[in-house]
Each structure stands twice: as structure tokens, then as C-alpha cells.
Design a protein around this motif. Structure first.
Motif, PDB file in Angstrom:
ATOM      1  N   ILE A 141     -12.214  -3.803   9.433  1.00 44.16           N
ATOM      2  CA  ILE A 141     -13.570  -3.256   9.548  1.00 44.16           C
ATOM      3  C   ILE A 141     -13.569  -1.750   9.794  1.00 44.16           C
ATOM      4  O   ILE A 141     -14.603  -1.110   9.642  1.00 44.16           O
ATOM      5  CB  ILE A 141     -14.400  -3.971  10.630  1.00 44.16           C
ATOM      6  N   ALA A 142     -12.399  -1.187  10.158  1.00 52.55           N
ATOM      7  CA  ALA A 142     -12.316   0.259  10.386  1.00 52.55           C
ATOM      8  C   ALA A 142     -10.857   0.659  10.466  1.00 52.55           C
ATOM      9  O   ALA A 142      -9.973  -0.183  10.663  1.00 52.55           O
ATOM     10  CB  ALA A 142     -13.049   0.644  11.672  1.00 52.55           C
ATOM     11  N   ALA A 143     -10.630   1.949  10.327  1.00 51.21           N
ATOM     12  CA  ALA A 143      -9.299   2.527  10.485  1.00 51.21           C
ATOM     13  C   ALA A 143      -9.415   3.722  11.418  1.00 51.21           C
ATOM     14  O   ALA A 143     -10.477   4.356  11.506  1.00 51.21           O
ATOM     15  CB  ALA A 143      -8.737   2.958   9.131  1.00 51.21           C
ATOM     16  N   ALA A 144      -8.323   4.009  12.114  1.00 49.81           N
ATOM     17  CA  ALA A 144      -8.313   5.137  13.037  1.00 49.81           C
ATOM     18  C   ALA A 144      -6.921   5.750  13.059  1.00 49.81           C
ATOM     19  O   ALA A 144      -5.934   5.087  12.732  1.00 49.81           O
ATOM     20  CB  ALA A 144      -8.708   4.683  14.440  1.00 49.81           C
ATOM     21  N   ALA A 145      -6.861   7.014  13.433  1.00 51.16           N
ATOM     22  CA  ALA A 145      -5.590   7.717  13.564  1.00 51.16           C
ATOM     23  C   ALA A 145      -5.733   8.798  14.615  1.00 51.16           C
ATOM     24  O   ALA A 145      -6.833   9.307  14.852  1.00 51.16           O
ATOM     25  CB  ALA A 145      -5.178   8.340  12.231  1.00 51.16           C
ATOM     26  N   LEU A 146      -4.616   9.150  15.223  1.00 51.02           N
ATOM     27  CA  LEU A 146      -4.634  10.296  16.116  1.00 51.02           C
ATOM     28  C   LEU A 146      -4.990  11.555  15.337  1.00 51.02           C
ATOM     29  O   LEU A 146      -5.818  12.342  15.768  1.00 51.02           O
ATOM     30  CB  LEU A 146      -3.268  10.502  16.786  1.00 51.02           C
ATOM     31  N   VAL A 147      -4.344  11.718  14.172  1.00 47.51           N
ATOM     32  CA  VAL A 147      -4.487  12.955  13.410  1.00 47.51           C
ATOM     33  C   VAL A 147      -4.844  12.666  11.958  1.00 47.51           C
ATOM     34  O   VAL A 147      -4.199  11.847  11.301  1.00 47.51           O
ATOM     35  CB  VAL A 147      -3.180  13.781  13.455  1.00 47.51           C
ATOM     36  N   ASP A 148      -5.852  13.365  11.462  1.00 49.09           N
ATOM     37  CA  ASP A 148      -6.218  13.350  10.040  1.00 49.09           C
ATOM     38  C   ASP A 148      -5.728  14.653   9.440  1.00 49.09           C
ATOM     39  O   ASP A 148      -6.211  15.726   9.789  1.00 49.09           O
ATOM     40  CB  ASP A 148      -7.731  13.225   9.883  1.00 49.09           C
ATOM     41  N   ARG A 149      -4.749  14.560   8.539  1.00 44.03           N
ATOM     42  CA  ARG A 149      -4.235  15.745   7.855  1.00 44.03           C
ATOM     43  C   ARG A 149      -4.729  15.826   6.425  1.00 44.03           C
ATOM     44  O   ARG A 149      -4.196  16.589   5.622  1.00 44.03           O
ATOM     45  CB  ARG A 149      -2.708  15.732   7.858  1.00 44.03           C
ATOM     46  N   THR A 150      -5.765  15.051   6.071  1.00 44.29           N
ATOM     47  CA  THR A 150      -6.223  15.003   4.681  1.00 44.29           C
ATOM     48  C   THR A 150      -7.305  16.021   4.365  1.00 44.29           C
ATOM     49  O   THR A 150      -7.773  16.066   3.234  1.00 44.29           O
ATOM     50  CB  THR A 150      -6.778  13.608   4.334  1.00 44.29           C
ATOM     51  N   GLY A 151      -7.734  16.772   5.354  1.00 46.48           N
ATOM     52  CA  GLY A 151      -8.849  17.680   5.119  1.00 46.48           C
ATOM     53  C   GLY A 151     -10.158  16.919   4.977  1.00 46.48           C
ATOM     54  O   GLY A 151     -11.104  17.406   4.372  1.00 46.48           O
ATOM     55  N   GLY A 152     -10.195  15.714   5.519  1.00 45.11           N
ATOM     56  CA  GLY A 152     -11.410  14.905   5.455  1.00 45.11           C
ATOM     57  C   GLY A 152     -11.630  14.229   4.116  1.00 45.11           C
ATOM     58  O   GLY A 152     -12.708  13.710   3.856  1.00 45.11           O
ATOM     59  N   THR A 153     -10.611  14.211   3.267  1.00 48.41           N
ATOM     60  CA  THR A 153     -10.781  13.680   1.911  1.00 48.41           C
ATOM     61  C   THR A 153     -10.332  12.234   1.742  1.00 48.41           C
ATOM     62  O   THR A 153     -10.583  11.643   0.706  1.00 48.41           O
ATOM     63  CB  THR A 153      -9.998  14.532   0.891  1.00 48.41           C
ATOM     64  N   VAL A 154      -9.675  11.662   2.738  1.00 42.39           N
ATOM     65  CA  VAL A 154      -9.121  10.327   2.571  1.00 42.39           C
ATOM     66  C   VAL A 154     -10.237   9.278   2.480  1.00 42.39           C
ATOM     67  O   VAL A 154     -11.246   9.361   3.172  1.00 42.39           O
ATOM     68  CB  VAL A 154      -8.129   9.973   3.705  1.00 42.39           C
TER      69      VAL A 154
END
Length: 194
Positions: A141-154
Motif C-alpha cells: 500500500i506504500a513504500a518508504a525510504a530514508l533517502v530519495d536520490r531520484t530527484g523526486g522522479t521515482v
């Protein structure tokens, strides 16, 4: 937890590395976050997980029945997220190259899963973990991570929450700047390189 507080945790644990790194995506970068270092202190790992859990939308938090993370990088933060949310934490691993549940772990139809990673760079591992979870009969139902390195594009196909977004430049093998190419590349991740 504010971005500067999160970065302070990474700095305090010497988890922000500089040099020449070959990422699991095959791209190159001059900076790398070694989340294993920031998570090696149980108190710090717990603080980060509590902050990440609090960043999830309240309605989603209430629905989560299990946390599943991909081994290796997601195991510690997944465990701490399970603790923060008061649910069981499992992990998927790749004994033959494809994520699967092992070690007696099982998901039930009706389980509502939060898939948790340490860092999302391209989303490949996250998407592969989500596929394995769904194949095991649960709903992510959701995903989470400490760090997003995608520039918000994932796009993982489910709502995604990160504690912090960090955007270090990355380069395709034929785009590596000369000053970076002059430094031997290190493969810091746990995933096999392409």
C-alpha cells in the motif's frame, strides 16, 4: 525531523562518503551515502525510523499490517520501521538473483505492506521487492525510504515517502568527468554490478 537534523545524523556517523563510486545502477558519483553506517547505532536507527514513520500519511500508517524490506540494505531500517509501527518486519532476499521470501517468512492474503528501503536511487530494487511481495499474496500500500536520490522522479506504483531527498549528480559510464575518472571507482553497495 527536519532535513538538517537528518543530515546531522549522517554526518555524525560518517555515512556521507566522498570519492568515486560505482552505483548498483551502473552510474558513477562523487558522493555516496553508506546507510549501513548511519544505521549501525541502534538509537540513531530508531530515531530515524520513528521520524520516517511519522512522515507517512496517518491513514496509511493505520492500515499497515507488515513491513517488508529488501536485503541487504533495507533490513535494519525495515526492522526499525516495524518497531516504530508496531508490526512485524520481514525481508526479501535474492538467493538466485530474484527477490523472494525465505527463512520461514510468509505473507497472508489481506496483509497491507509497507515496503521500506534505506536509499532509493533508481527504484529498481524497490520495484523488484514490491513484485515479490505481491507475488507472495500481499498488497503493497506504500513504500518508504530514508533517502530519495531520484530527484523526486521515482514511480513505484504506490505512494512513496522519504525522510530526506538528496540529489548528488550521477553520470553514465561515458559521461564521467575527467577529474572523477582519475580516481579509481569503488563499488560500495550490496547489489551485484551490471
Amino acid at each position: 525531523m527536519q532535513d538538517e537534523e537528518v543530515l546531522a545524523e549522517f554526518r555524525a556517523s560518517k555515512a556521507l562518503l566522498e570519492g568515486h563510486f560505482l552505483l548498483s545502477s551502473g552510474r558513477h558519483t562523487a558522493r555516496y551515502l553508506q546507510c549501513a553506517r548511519v544505521l549501525m547505532n541502534p538509537d540513531r536507527a530508531g530515531r530515524l525510523a520513528v521520524a520516517l514513520a511519522a512522515a507517512l500519511p496517518r491513514d496509511l500508517r493505520k492500515q499497515i499490517t507488515k513491513v517488508v524490506s529488501p536485503a541487504m540494505g533495507g533490513v535494519i531500517i525495515g526492522h526499525e520501521m516495524g518497531r516504530a509501527l508496531g508490526v512485524e518486519a520481514l525481508f526479501v532476499e535474492r538467493p538466485t538473483g530474484t527477490f523472494e521470501l525465505r527463512r520461514g517468512f510468509a505473507l497472508e492474503p489481506g496483509d497491507k505492506v509497507l515496503m521500506v528501503e534505506d536509499v532509493v536511487t533508481t527504484g529498481l530494487s524497490s520495484r523488484e521487492a514490491i513484485k515479490a511481495i505481491e507475488e507472495a499474496g500481499a498488497e503493497v500500500i506504500a513504500a518508504a525510504a530514508l533517502v530519495d536520490r531520484t530527484g523526486g522522479t521515482v514511480d513505484l506504483g504506490v505512494p512513496f515517502t522519504a525522510l530526506i531527498a538528496l540529489n548528488f549528480p550521477t553520470y553514465a559510464p561515458d559521461e564521467v568527468p575527467a577529474e572523477l575518472a582519475a580516481i579509481p571507482a569503488i563499488k560500495p553497495g550490496s547489489r551485484a554490478q551490471p
